[in-house]
Design an enzyme around this catalytic site. Structure first.
Site, PDB file in Angstrom:
ATOM      1  N   ARG A  58     -77.866  29.167  45.631  1.00 15.59           N
ATOM      2  CA  ARG A  58     -76.444  29.065  45.236  1.00 15.59           C
ATOM      3  C   ARG A  58     -75.682  28.178  46.220  1.00 15.59           C
ATOM      4  NH1 ARG A  58     -74.676  35.170  44.391  1.00 15.59           N
ATOM      5  NH2 ARG A  58     -72.664  34.266  43.823  1.00 15.59           N
ATOM      6  N   ASN A  93     -64.792  35.315  44.444  1.00 22.92           N
ATOM      7  CA  ASN A  93     -65.825  34.282  44.491  1.00 22.92           C
ATOM      8  C   ASN A  93     -66.212  33.955  45.926  1.00 22.92           C
ATOM      9  OD1 ASN A  93     -65.468  34.230  41.724  1.00 22.92           O
ATOM     10  ND2 ASN A  93     -64.054  32.490  41.783  1.00 22.92           N
ATOM     11  N   ASP A  95     -67.635  30.976  46.544  1.00 25.18           N
ATOM     12  CA  ASP A  95     -67.622  29.512  46.677  1.00 25.18           C
ATOM     13  C   ASP A  95     -66.356  29.097  47.435  1.00 25.18           C
ATOM     14  OD1 ASP A  95     -66.637  29.586  43.266  1.00 25.18           O
ATOM     15  OD2 ASP A  95     -65.342  28.879  44.874  1.00 25.18           O
ATOM     16  N   HIS A 110     -65.052  39.186  48.830  1.00 26.02           N
ATOM     17  CA  HIS A 110     -66.499  39.432  48.743  1.00 26.02           C
ATOM     18  C   HIS A 110     -67.299  38.493  49.628  1.00 26.02           C
ATOM     19  CE1 HIS A 110     -65.964  41.554  44.616  1.00 26.02           C
ATOM     20  NE2 HIS A 110     -65.681  42.343  45.634  1.00 26.02           N
ATOM     21  N   CYS A 118     -74.442  37.664  61.861  1.00 27.44           N
ATOM     22  CA  CYS A 118     -75.491  38.409  62.568  1.00 27.44           C
ATOM     23  C   CYS A 118     -75.374  39.871  62.166  1.00 27.44           C
ATOM     24  CB  CYS A 118     -75.302  38.273  64.087  1.00 27.44           C
ATOM     25  SG  CYS A 118     -76.446  39.352  64.991  1.00 27.44           S
ATOM     26  N   CYS A 137     -81.287  34.322  65.650  1.00 22.09           N
ATOM     27  CA  CYS A 137     -79.821  34.349  65.732  1.00 22.09           C
ATOM     28  C   CYS A 137     -79.404  33.843  67.115  1.00 22.09           C
ATOM     29  CB  CYS A 137     -79.356  35.792  65.529  1.00 22.09           C
ATOM     30  SG  CYS A 137     -77.604  35.957  65.766  1.00 22.09           S
ATOM     31  N   THR A 178     -61.992  36.919  35.386  1.00 25.24           N
ATOM     32  CA  THR A 178     -62.794  38.048  35.875  1.00 25.24           C
ATOM     33  C   THR A 178     -62.981  39.073  34.760  1.00 25.24           C
ATOM     34  OG1 THR A 178     -62.990  39.793  37.543  1.00 25.24           O
ATOM     35  CG2 THR A 178     -60.748  39.167  36.891  1.00 25.24           C
ATOM     36  N   SER A 179     -64.185  39.633  34.709  1.00 25.60           N
ATOM     37  CA  SER A 179     -64.532  40.546  33.603  1.00 25.60           C
ATOM     38  C   SER A 179     -64.013  41.958  33.850  1.00 25.60           C
ATOM     39  CB  SER A 179     -66.063  40.598  33.439  1.00 25.60           C
ATOM     40  OG  SER A 179     -66.651  41.132  34.617  1.00 25.60           O
ATOM     41  N   ASN A 203     -58.109  34.787  30.777  1.00 27.67           N
ATOM     42  CA  ASN A 203     -59.563  34.903  30.698  1.00 27.67           C
ATOM     43  C   ASN A 203     -60.061  34.284  29.401  1.00 27.67           C
ATOM     44  OD1 ASN A 203     -61.698  35.991  32.393  1.00 27.67           O
ATOM     45  ND2 ASN A 203     -62.177  37.345  30.678  1.00 27.67           N
TER      46      ASN A 203
HETATM   47  C1  BV8 Z   1     -67.189  49.283  47.229  1.00 26.79           C
HETATM   48  C2  BV8 Z   1     -70.718  39.131  46.213  1.00 26.79           C
HETATM   49  C3  BV8 Z   1     -66.385  51.100  48.542  1.00 26.79           C
HETATM   50  C4  BV8 Z   1     -72.179  38.976  45.997  1.00 26.79           C
HETATM   51  C5  BV8 Z   1     -70.075  40.826  44.613  1.00 26.79           C
HETATM   52  C6  BV8 Z   1     -68.821  53.280  39.315  1.00 26.79           C
HETATM   53  C7  BV8 Z   1     -67.496  53.118  38.996  1.00 26.79           C
HETATM   54  C8  BV8 Z   1     -66.659  52.339  39.772  1.00 26.79           C
HETATM   55  C9  BV8 Z   1     -67.158  51.676  40.888  1.00 26.79           C
HETATM   56  C10 BV8 Z   1     -68.482  51.824  41.190  1.00 26.79           C
HETATM   57  C11 BV8 Z   1     -69.324  52.631  40.424  1.00 26.79           C
HETATM   58  N1  BV8 Z   1     -70.557  52.577  40.968  1.00 26.79           N
HETATM   59  C12 BV8 Z   1     -70.524  51.769  42.056  1.00 26.79           C
HETATM   60  C13 BV8 Z   1     -69.272  51.325  42.212  1.00 26.79           C
HETATM   61  C14 BV8 Z   1     -68.774  50.448  43.249  1.00 26.79           C
HETATM   62  C15 BV8 Z   1     -69.228  49.016  43.003  1.00 26.79           C
HETATM   63  C16 BV8 Z   1     -68.952  48.575  41.590  1.00 26.79           C
HETATM   64  O1  BV8 Z   1     -67.834  48.268  41.229  1.00 26.79           O
HETATM   65  N2  BV8 Z   1     -70.018  48.532  40.763  1.00 26.79           N
HETATM   66  C17 BV8 Z   1     -69.835  48.131  39.386  1.00 26.79           C
HETATM   67  C18 BV8 Z   1     -71.016  47.274  38.954  1.00 26.79           C
HETATM   68  C19 BV8 Z   1     -69.683  49.376  38.536  1.00 26.79           C
HETATM   69  N3  BV8 Z   1     -68.439  48.210  43.905  1.00 26.79           N
HETATM   70  C20 BV8 Z   1     -68.859  48.025  45.164  1.00 26.79           C
HETATM   71  O2  BV8 Z   1     -69.914  48.431  45.581  1.00 26.79           O
HETATM   72  C21 BV8 Z   1     -67.892  47.298  46.063  1.00 26.79           C
HETATM   73  N4  BV8 Z   1     -67.729  48.062  47.272  1.00 26.79           N
HETATM   74  O3  BV8 Z   1     -66.844  49.840  46.214  1.00 26.79           O
HETATM   75  O4  BV8 Z   1     -67.069  49.847  48.491  1.00 26.79           O
HETATM   76  C22 BV8 Z   1     -64.939  50.825  48.743  1.00 26.79           C
HETATM   77  C23 BV8 Z   1     -64.035  50.906  47.678  1.00 26.79           C
HETATM   78  C24 BV8 Z   1     -62.684  50.663  47.905  1.00 26.79           C
HETATM   79  C25 BV8 Z   1     -62.241  50.323  49.164  1.00 26.79           C
HETATM   80  C26 BV8 Z   1     -63.181  50.236  50.193  1.00 26.79           C
HETATM   81  C27 BV8 Z   1     -64.532  50.476  49.981  1.00 26.79           C
HETATM   82  C28 BV8 Z   1     -68.414  45.942  46.467  1.00 26.79           C
HETATM   83  C29 BV8 Z   1     -68.547  45.074  45.240  1.00 26.79           C
HETATM   84  C30 BV8 Z   1     -68.840  43.647  45.679  1.00 26.79           C
HETATM   85  C31 BV8 Z   1     -70.183  43.199  45.150  1.00 26.79           C
HETATM   86  N5  BV8 Z   1     -70.356  41.778  45.455  1.00 26.79           N
HETATM   87  N6  BV8 Z   1     -70.144  39.528  44.946  1.00 26.79           N
HETATM   88  C32 BV8 Z   1     -72.470  37.729  45.215  1.00 26.79           C
HETATM   89  O5  BV8 Z   1     -71.542  37.047  44.753  1.00 26.79           O
HETATM   90  O6  BV8 Z   1     -73.667  37.446  45.086  1.00 26.79           O
HETATM   91  S1  BV8 Z   1     -69.572  41.218  43.060  1.00 26.79           S
HETATM   92  C33 BV8 Z   1     -69.765  39.855  42.095  1.00 26.79           C
HETATM   93  O7  BV8 Z   1     -69.711  40.326  40.787  1.00 26.79           O
HETATM   94  C34 BV8 Z   1     -68.622  38.894  42.218  1.00 26.79           C
HETATM   95  O8  BV8 Z   1     -68.156  38.709  43.503  1.00 26.79           O
HETATM   96  C35 BV8 Z   1     -67.598  39.448  41.292  1.00 26.79           C
HETATM   97  O9  BV8 Z   1     -66.757  40.324  41.963  1.00 26.79           O
HETATM   98  C36 BV8 Z   1     -68.454  40.209  40.351  1.00 26.79           C
HETATM   99  C37 BV8 Z   1     -68.530  39.417  39.096  1.00 26.79           C
HETATM  100  O10 BV8 Z   1     -67.354  39.656  38.490  1.00 26.79           O
HETATM  101  P1  BV8 Z   1     -66.545  38.445  37.862  1.00 26.79           P
HETATM  102  O11 BV8 Z   1     -66.065  37.544  38.938  1.00 26.79           O
HETATM  103  O12 BV8 Z   1     -65.559  39.098  37.001  1.00 26.79           O
HETATM  104  O13 BV8 Z   1     -67.612  37.616  37.040  1.00 26.79           O
HETATM  105  P2  BV8 Z   1     -68.198  37.975  35.596  1.00 26.79           P
HETATM  106  O14 BV8 Z   1     -69.316  37.053  35.321  1.00 26.79           O
HETATM  107  O15 BV8 Z   1     -68.438  39.447  35.509  1.00 26.79           O
HETATM  108  O16 BV8 Z   1     -66.976  37.641  34.612  1.00 26.79           O
HETATM  109  C38 BV8 Z   1     -66.528  36.297  34.491  1.00 26.79           C
HETATM  110  C39 BV8 Z   1     -65.361  36.327  33.517  1.00 26.79           C
HETATM  111  O17 BV8 Z   1     -64.855  34.998  33.401  1.00 26.79           O
HETATM  112  C40 BV8 Z   1     -65.779  36.777  32.122  1.00 26.79           C
HETATM  113  O18 BV8 Z   1     -64.869  37.744  31.667  1.00 26.79           O
HETATM  114  C41 BV8 Z   1     -65.692  35.489  31.294  1.00 26.79           C
HETATM  115  O19 BV8 Z   1     -65.230  35.761  29.983  1.00 26.79           O
HETATM  116  C42 BV8 Z   1     -64.666  34.688  32.046  1.00 26.79           C
HETATM  117  N7  BV8 Z   1     -64.849  33.231  31.923  1.00 26.79           N
HETATM  118  C43 BV8 Z   1     -66.022  32.542  31.871  1.00 26.79           C
HETATM  119  N8  BV8 Z   1     -65.758  31.226  31.789  1.00 26.79           N
HETATM  120  C44 BV8 Z   1     -64.402  31.083  31.817  1.00 26.79           C
HETATM  121  C45 BV8 Z   1     -63.818  32.365  31.903  1.00 26.79           C
HETATM  122  N9  BV8 Z   1     -62.488  32.568  31.926  1.00 26.79           N
HETATM  123  C46 BV8 Z   1     -61.695  31.471  31.869  1.00 26.79           C
HETATM  124  N10 BV8 Z   1     -62.171  30.200  31.781  1.00 26.79           N
HETATM  125  C47 BV8 Z   1     -63.510  29.986  31.759  1.00 26.79           C
HETATM  126  N11 BV8 Z   1     -63.978  28.726  31.662  1.00 26.79           N
END
Ligand code: BV8
Length: 230
Positions: A58, A93, A95, A110, A118, A137, A178-179, A203
């Site tokens: 990536r 994001n 990026d 994120h 490290c 490191c 964002t979804s 969106n």
């Molecule tokens: C945390 C970095 C505690 C890595 C990422 C059950 C219920 C609720 C929550 C949870 C649960 N079980 C677990 C959890 C917590 C979990 C979570 O939410 N899981 C989900 C799957 C249920 N979350 C965590 O673990 C987070 N940490 O909760 O810690 C805490 C809480 C509060 C306060 C303190 C501590 C950490 C989550 C971070 C994970 N890391 N990214 C990497 O990038 O490789 S997440 C990663 O996925 C992205 O960063 C982004 O956030 C996510 C993807 O989401 P989107 O950006 O929305 O992308 P997506 O493809 O889904 O959607 C794109 C949208 O764009 C679509 O709707 C599409 O229609 C639209 N689109 C496409 N093209 C266009 C467009 N719109 C306009 N124009 C276009 N051209």
């Protein structure tokens, strides 16, 4: 704009037209990999080579000439320059397209693909190439200590206090591309609404939290965002 304090949340959709895959589209990033394998600390511990390669690929794509900011990124940078109130972009994001377009008031909740960390000291380093599991490191001399500076599932997102403070005082909250599947980001709209802010979703299609927004604009970010900012 009659607003004074704007918070904008961006997701993978704002970078889609720049050629960066989103996560949940049919050809999305996660289609090739299980999230558990490449975006969790457990996945990294189990197979660091797989995870480093996932992010190295990536990073290489992001640094290629083919990937540039699009009109949506430039429109937000223009808004930052021209808006006389407070504006904050919180991006999910990893990026750097917002920065390339000229945005400065930005939080990468994120993490960032062009930084590594490290695992023992949390010291950050810029990175423009691959991270190998054999790299030593600089700070502790350990092999295997360097990881992408990216927040994985189960890890604490960055600058949450700053984000919640901005959500408590904003009068307009806009989510772009964002979804609404990932928390705590998906919950920001509710937080902003409780603070009395107007809320707008831009969106391609309704998100998982679309009912919480007071306004909706569906279409390509590269056309909807410049129209909003005009
Ligand atoms: C945390 C970095 C505690 C890595 C990422 C059950 C219920 C609720 C929550 C949870 C649960 N079980 C677990 C959890 C917590 C979990 C979570 O939410 N899981 C989900 C799957 C249920 N979350 C965590 O673990 C987070 N940490 O909760 O810690 C805490 C809480 C509060 C306060 C303190 C501590 C950490 C989550 C971070 C994970 N890391 N990214 C990497 O990038 O490789 S997440 C990663 O996925 C992205 O960063 C982004 O956030 C996510 C993807 O989401 P989107 O950006 O929305 O992308 P997506 O493809 O889904 O959607 C794109 C949208 O764009 C679509 O709707 C599409 O229609 C639209 N689109 C496409 N093209 C266009 C467009 N719109 C306009 N124009 C276009 N051209």
């Amino acid at each position: 704009m009659p607003y004074q304090r704007i918070v904008i949340l961006t997701g993978a959709g704002i970078s889609a037209e720049s050629g960066i895959k989103t996560f949940r589209a049919e050809d999305g990033l996660w289609e090739e990999h299980r999230v558990e394998d490449v975006a969790t600390p457990e996945g990294f511990a189990a197979d660091p080579v797989l995870v480093q390669n996932f992010y190295n690929g990536r990073r290489k794509q992001l640094l290629s000439d083919a990937v540039k900011p699009n009109a949506a990124h430039f429109a937000l940078a223009k808004l930052e320059q021209e808006f006389d109130g407070e504006l904050l972009i919180v991006t999910q994001n990893i990026d750097n397209l917002h920065e390339q377009a000229g945005s400065n008031k930005l939080i990468h909740m994120h993490g960032e693909l062009l930084k590594m960390r490290c695992a023992y000291t949390d010291i950050l380093y810029p990175i423009k190439g691959d991270i190998s599991v054999d790299d030593r490191c600089e700070c502790c001399g350990m092999r295997g200590a360097l990881r992408p500076h990216v927040v994985w599932f189960g890890e604490m997102p960055l600058q949450m206090e700053d984000i919640y403070q901005a959500l408590e005082t904003c009068d307009l909250f806009i989510a772009i591309g964002t979804s609404g599947n990932v928390y705590p980001a998906a919950g920001f709209v509710r937080q902003a609404g409780i603070s009395g802010a107007n809320t707008m979703e831009i969106n391609l299609e309704p998100s998982a939290v679309q009912s919480t927004f007071s306004e909706h604009r569906y279409g390509l970010a590269s056309s909807e965002v410049p129209r909003l900012v005009a």
